[in-house]
Scaffold this active site. Sequence first.
Site, mmCIF file in Angstrom:
data_model
loop_
_atom_site.group_PDB
_atom_site.id
_atom_site.type_symbol
_atom_site.label_atom_id
_atom_site.label_comp_id
_atom_site.label_asym_id
_atom_site.label_seq_id
_atom_site.Cartn_x
_atom_site.Cartn_y
_atom_site.Cartn_z
ATOM 1 N N ASP A 181 0.773 -1.194 -0.037
ATOM 2 C CA ASP A 181 -0.035 -0.038 -0.044
ATOM 3 C C ASP A 181 0.884 1.413 -0.034
ATOM 4 O O ASP A 181 1.913 1.166 0.251
ATOM 5 C CB ASP A 181 -0.979 0.080 1.308
ATOM 6 C CG ASP A 181 -0.288 -0.435 2.628
ATOM 7 O OD1 ASP A 181 1.128 -0.466 2.341
ATOM 8 O OD2 ASP A 181 -0.947 -0.662 3.512
ATOM 9 N N ASN A 234 -7.384 -3.103 14.198
ATOM 10 C CA ASN A 234 -8.876 -3.588 13.844
ATOM 11 C C ASN A 234 -8.923 -4.646 13.012
ATOM 12 O O ASN A 234 -9.985 -4.966 12.228
ATOM 13 C CB ASN A 234 -9.874 -2.276 13.426
ATOM 14 C CG ASN A 234 -9.067 -1.648 12.184
ATOM 15 O OD1 ASN A 234 -8.130 -2.334 11.838
ATOM 16 N ND2 ASN A 234 -9.412 -0.503 11.486
ATOM 17 N N HIS A 287 -7.248 -4.706 10.287
ATOM 18 C CA HIS A 287 -7.049 -4.533 8.607
ATOM 19 C C HIS A 287 -5.656 -5.216 8.394
ATOM 20 O O HIS A 287 -4.855 -5.437 8.914
ATOM 21 C CB HIS A 287 -7.067 -2.927 8.676
ATOM 22 C CG HIS A 287 -5.974 -1.979 8.907
ATOM 23 N ND1 HIS A 287 -6.020 -1.028 10.156
ATOM 24 C CD2 HIS A 287 -4.601 -1.956 8.455
ATOM 25 C CE1 HIS A 287 -4.964 -0.630 10.250
ATOM 26 N NE2 HIS A 287 -3.981 -1.272 9.271
ATOM 27 N N GLU A 300 -9.675 -1.798 5.420
ATOM 28 C CA GLU A 300 -10.349 -1.800 6.498
ATOM 29 C C GLU A 300 -11.505 -2.447 6.758
ATOM 30 O O GLU A 300 -12.188 -3.201 5.856
ATOM 31 C CB GLU A 300 -10.629 -0.179 6.495
ATOM 32 C CG GLU A 300 -9.594 0.794 6.652
ATOM 33 C CD GLU A 300 -8.988 0.827 7.833
ATOM 34 O OE1 GLU A 300 -8.932 -0.006 8.728
ATOM 35 O OE2 GLU A 300 -8.027 1.991 8.146
#
Length: 243
Positions: free
Chosen positions: A67, A135, A137, A142
């Site tokens: 990313d 979380n 990800h 996400e």
Amino acid sequence: MDIIQAKDYTEMSKLAADLLVKHINNTKSPILGLATGSTPIGLYKELVKRYKQSEISFKHVTTFNLDEYVGISRSNPNSYHYFMNDNLWKHIDIDLANVNIPDGMADNLEKECIEYEERIANQPIDIQILGIGLNGHIGFNEPGTSFDSRTHIVELDESTREANSRFFDSLDEVPKQAITMGIETIMKAKKVILLVSGKAKATTLAKLISNEEVTPDFPASVLRKHKDVTIIADEEAREKIKL
Ligand code: GLP
């Protein structure tokens, strides 16, 4: 999913380096998927060390990063391009023509995503290194990201922006968007090595290896469906699980 139990961050990094060194040395044209964040820094340090000890050469290695932020240039120390150069590329003999990272400054971001995905399709990833967000990800996928997503533009969660703001001068400077490989892109890698370190990730790791459902609400849960995942986790990260 296999779990390799490392004592601490240093050992986690060394064990991951062992797997990569072995693969690179046994493969004619290795293709690696790389990650950023604080977790893989020790792995990159270890790879640089082994390169300097002539255990390994990156001459025939191709890399794809997961990313990149949108809207910050390669020369910005917070860009993932800068991170990779600083932590790995500039220290080793990799041919920079063989390193790939999404261009978050592209005029046409949609086109950039399509082309990045095509490049990966043409050169399938042998081993994808992953970290994990609190979380769940992976990359910047996400919670809520579809499992059939390919490389795409994402709006970053406020929680992710806050977690990553430690690298920036202020939260305001953290980009709101990023380009990331999709979940489907990641799942196509032949092997995945997930690194997990530190107390802060203990709940996340416990959730990952629980028998809860595989759901986009916790993106990393998709890894339970992958045929070849090795998790290397240190003692602190394993605090909430029994093995
Ligand atoms: C970022 C990256 C992820 C990384 C995550 C965790 O959001 N895009 O690839 O896994 O942070 O980072 P850290 O390793 O610093 O905990």
